[in-house]
Design a protein around this motif. Structure first.
Motif, PDB file in Angstrom:
ATOM      1  N   SER A   1      -1.446   0.579  -3.379  1.00 34.10           N
ATOM      2  CA  SER A   1      -2.716  -0.017  -3.780  1.00 34.10           C
ATOM      3  C   SER A   1      -3.920   0.809  -3.370  1.00 34.10           C
ATOM      4  N   GLY A   2      -3.741   1.718  -2.396  1.00 32.07           N
ATOM      5  CA  GLY A   2      -4.891   2.431  -1.855  1.00 32.07           C
ATOM      6  C   GLY A   2      -5.752   1.523  -0.997  1.00 32.07           C
ATOM      7  N   GLU A   3      -5.241   0.355  -0.653  1.00 35.03           N
ATOM      8  CA  GLU A   3      -6.018  -0.671   0.045  1.00 35.03           C
ATOM      9  C   GLU A   3      -5.422  -0.935   1.420  1.00 35.03           C
ATOM     10  N   VAL A   4      -6.259  -0.991   2.439  1.00 28.01           N
ATOM     11  CA  VAL A   4      -5.805  -1.343   3.786  1.00 28.01           C
ATOM     12  C   VAL A   4      -6.663  -2.484   4.316  1.00 28.01           C
ATOM     13  N   ARG A   5      -6.076  -3.294   5.157  1.00 23.38           N
ATOM     14  CA  ARG A   5      -6.790  -4.397   5.813  1.00 23.38           C
ATOM     15  C   ARG A   5      -6.535  -4.303   7.307  1.00 23.38           C
ATOM     16  N   ARG A   6      -7.595  -4.392   8.080  1.00 21.17           N
ATOM     17  CA  ARG A   6      -7.452  -4.396   9.533  1.00 21.17           C
ATOM     18  C   ARG A   6      -6.740  -5.671   9.988  1.00 21.17           C
ATOM     19  N   VAL A   7      -6.019  -5.585  11.087  1.00 18.93           N
ATOM     20  CA  VAL A   7      -5.415  -6.777  11.665  1.00 18.93           C
ATOM     21  C   VAL A   7      -6.541  -7.717  12.080  1.00 18.93           C
ATOM     22  N   GLY A   8      -6.465  -8.949  11.596  1.00 22.13           N
ATOM     23  CA  GLY A   8      -7.502  -9.923  11.892  1.00 22.13           C
ATOM     24  C   GLY A   8      -8.693  -9.859  10.962  1.00 22.13           C
ATOM     25  N   GLY A   9      -8.665  -8.972   9.974  1.00 24.45           N
ATOM     26  CA  GLY A   9      -9.768  -8.826   9.040  1.00 24.45           C
ATOM     27  C   GLY A   9      -9.411  -9.350   7.665  1.00 24.45           C
ATOM     28  N   ALA A  10     -10.439  -9.667   6.880  1.00 23.79           N
ATOM     29  CA  ALA A  10     -10.214 -10.188   5.531  1.00 23.79           C
ATOM     30  C   ALA A  10     -10.702  -9.234   4.459  1.00 23.79           C
ATOM     31  N   GLN A  11     -11.608  -8.326   4.813  1.00 22.62           N
ATOM     32  CA  GLN A  11     -12.210  -7.447   3.826  1.00 22.62           C
ATOM     33  C   GLN A  11     -11.343  -6.198   3.633  1.00 22.62           C
ATOM     34  N   PRO A  12     -10.927  -5.890   2.407  1.00 19.58           N
ATOM     35  CA  PRO A  12     -10.122  -4.684   2.182  1.00 19.58           C
ATOM     36  C   PRO A  12     -10.972  -3.421   2.260  1.00 19.58           C
TER      37      PRO A  12
END
Length: 533
Positions: free
Chosen positions: A353-364
């Motif tokens: 996806s080219g998308e990462v999310r931080r642990v505990g985060g909602a914004q990609p």
């Protein structure tokens, strides 16, 4: 904004927001949405917006299904339509709130190559380039290979002159990694029957029309010899195998395509990865190296994707992961074969996806990263055993480069040893007898072991040393006997490896080639070279 919500076997994967124009789906890494699966074509289909709505255009071998039914060449998309793409499902939404940006990675258009690397093996590199085949007009029957990043079609002064009645920039073609984008010029142009009003990707088999001229978009695939190169970044070697390796690494470096470096421990995989980075358009960006074997399961997501403050016990501040730190540069995943299946799934999702999310985060987040991976494991065998995901293997091994062990390139030992000695001493050289002892040893630890042997000899001897000072057993300083006669040559080693692989697969050359990590055509070439078939 319209969007496609992707899932696999009922598990949500990611959302891709659809911009105006075309969005390309397939298993090729150059697609806007790359989905690794043998069930998909390299360019499987694309979704585009036209004056009468959104359409799905099939480009696959076996057809594309919408709501479970195989569609014709093109099919209109309505709210909630489900597109079936092998093991994946994509649900079309005509309107989606927000504008978070697409999931595709940013492209460095100004510096990327004009060809696409299709396959790499020990002997040759297969590339694909775009060409025009004129169907009507004064150039009817002619073929024109697009060699530059930008080609202007038109009248006098154009890169490709069609006729004198047209301005020099009637239509503009931009080529990025073998992929053609048609940009509006000073004259009306049509691609596949649609008026070109903005940069639009063109695909094989589509017709481009400007004035009375109609040209078919085509591709030319050619295999070129790997060539020879005396060195690559900090890597040196005199053998044919090394010089061919250096030429391959130099060839793949300018591309953003993932690279998988395969070879035994100590063969210089990280050095090769750093060289790929330093000779690429990303050289000014960061090089971030991660040892996958050293990451615990509990910290995997945090190490790769970062975490928010308070996401878990001990997370006192917001931290970037490896993907964020590598933005604009190269992420080196060493020992990728040591990842657990759970870690593999998380890594695959980020790569797809080219998308990462931080642990505990909602914004990609969508970091611009080129991935180079390395392993000393037999990944094809692990795939067959079920311990490594097949889709992740295909995602990482777009360009698989084999790092030959030191025993297969003994003629490199003098120059490598001299280079290592230059870092230890001020001009001291090794005697012919010392070089002969080094060349007679089998080097199971490869260049790393060679460096350690020379360092031990230099430190323990006080600077000057000979064959008797070489300690080849790293666990015992009592064993300093020179090794016996040299083992089999590289040629005989290769012959034996091929014969053993064929025997294990009852003579099946396709499966033997997969085990050996090479293309079937390369195996057939080596069989002829060794008189085995």
């Amino acid at each position: 904004m319209p969007a496609l919500d992707f899932s696999q076997r009922g598990k949500p994967l990611f959302t891709h927001l659809l911009r105006t124009g075309r969005t390309v789906l397939g298993r090729a890494d150059s697609c806007d949405v790359a989905l690794p699966s043998d069930e998909l074509s390299r360019t499987h289909c694309f979704v585009e917006q036209r004056s009468d709505g959104w359409w799905l255009i099939d480009r696959s071998r076996n057809g594309t299904k919408v709501n479970g039914v195989i569609v014709a060449a093109r099919h209109p998309l309505a709210e909630g339509d489900e597109v079936h793409l092998g093991p994946y499902r994509a649900v079309f939404s005509a309107r989606r709130g927000g504008d978070e940006g697409t999931t595709q990675l940013a492209h460095r258009v100004a510096s990327v190559p004009v060809d696409e690397l299709v396959e790499v093996d020990d002997d040759a590199i297969t590339t694909s380039r775009a060409e025009l085949r004129f169907l009507t007009g004064p150039r009817e029957g002619e073929h024109f290979l697009l060699r530059g990043a930008i080609t202007r079609l038109g009248g006098p002064g154009a890169d490709l002159v069609l006729d004198a009645s047209l301005p020099p920039d009637a239509v503009i073609l931009r080529v990025v990694r073998g992929r053609v984008l048609v940009e509006p010029g000073s004259c009306p142009a049509w691609l596949a029957g649609g008026r070109v009003r903005q940069p639009t990707p063109a695909f094989r088999g589509e017709a481009l029309r400007v004035g009375e001229h109609v040209a078919l978009i085509a591709e030319r695939t050619e295999a070129e010899q790997a060539g020879r190169r005396a060195s690559f970044h900090d890597m040196v070697g005199a053998s044919e195998a090394s010089q061919r390796l250096f030429a391959i690494l130099a060839r793949v470096a300018p591309h953003d395509t993932p690279v998988l470096l395969c070879g035994e421990s100590g063969t210089g995989k990280e050095l090769a990865a750093r060289g790929v980075h330093q000779t690429s358009p990303r050289a000014e960006g960061p090089f971030v190296a991660i040892n996958c074997a050293a990451i615990t399961d509990t910290l995997f997501e945090s190490e790769l994707f970062g975490h928010e403050r308070g996401a878990f016990t001990g997370a006192a501040t917001r931290q970037d992961g490896a993907f964020q730190r590598a933005h604009g540069g190269t992420l080196f995943l060493d020992e990728v074969g040591e990842l657990t299946l759970e870690g593999q799934a998380k890594l695959l999702r980020a790569l797809e996806s080219g998308e990462v999310r931080r642990v505990g985060g909602a914004q990609p987040e969508h970091p611009d990263v080129r991935v180079v991976a390395a392993t000393n494991r037999d990944l094809p065998q692990m795939v067959r055993a079920g311990s490594f995901r097949e889709d992740l293997y295909f995602r990482l091994s777009v360009l698989a480069v084999r790092m030959p062990p030191l025993r297969e390139r003994r003629e490199d030992i003098p120059i490598i040893a001299s280079t290592l000695m230059a870092r230890l001493t001020h001009g001291d050289t090794l005697s012919p007898a010392t070089i002969a002892s080094l060349q007679a040893y089998d080097w199971p630890g490869n260049v790393r072991e060679l460096r350690n042997v020379l360092t031990r000899a230099f430190v323990l001897s006080g600077g000057q040393f000979g064959p008797s000072d070489l300690v080849f057993n790293p666990w015992s300083f009592d064993n300093n006997e020179p090794p016996p006669a040299a083992p089999a040559s590289a040629t005989s080693v290769e012959h034996r490896r091929i014969a053993e692989a064929l025997a294990r697969h009852d003579g099946n050359r396709t499966r033997a080639a997969q085990e050996l990590g090479m293309a079937r055509s390369s195996l057939l070439y080596k069989l002829r070279k060794h008189g085995m078939g």
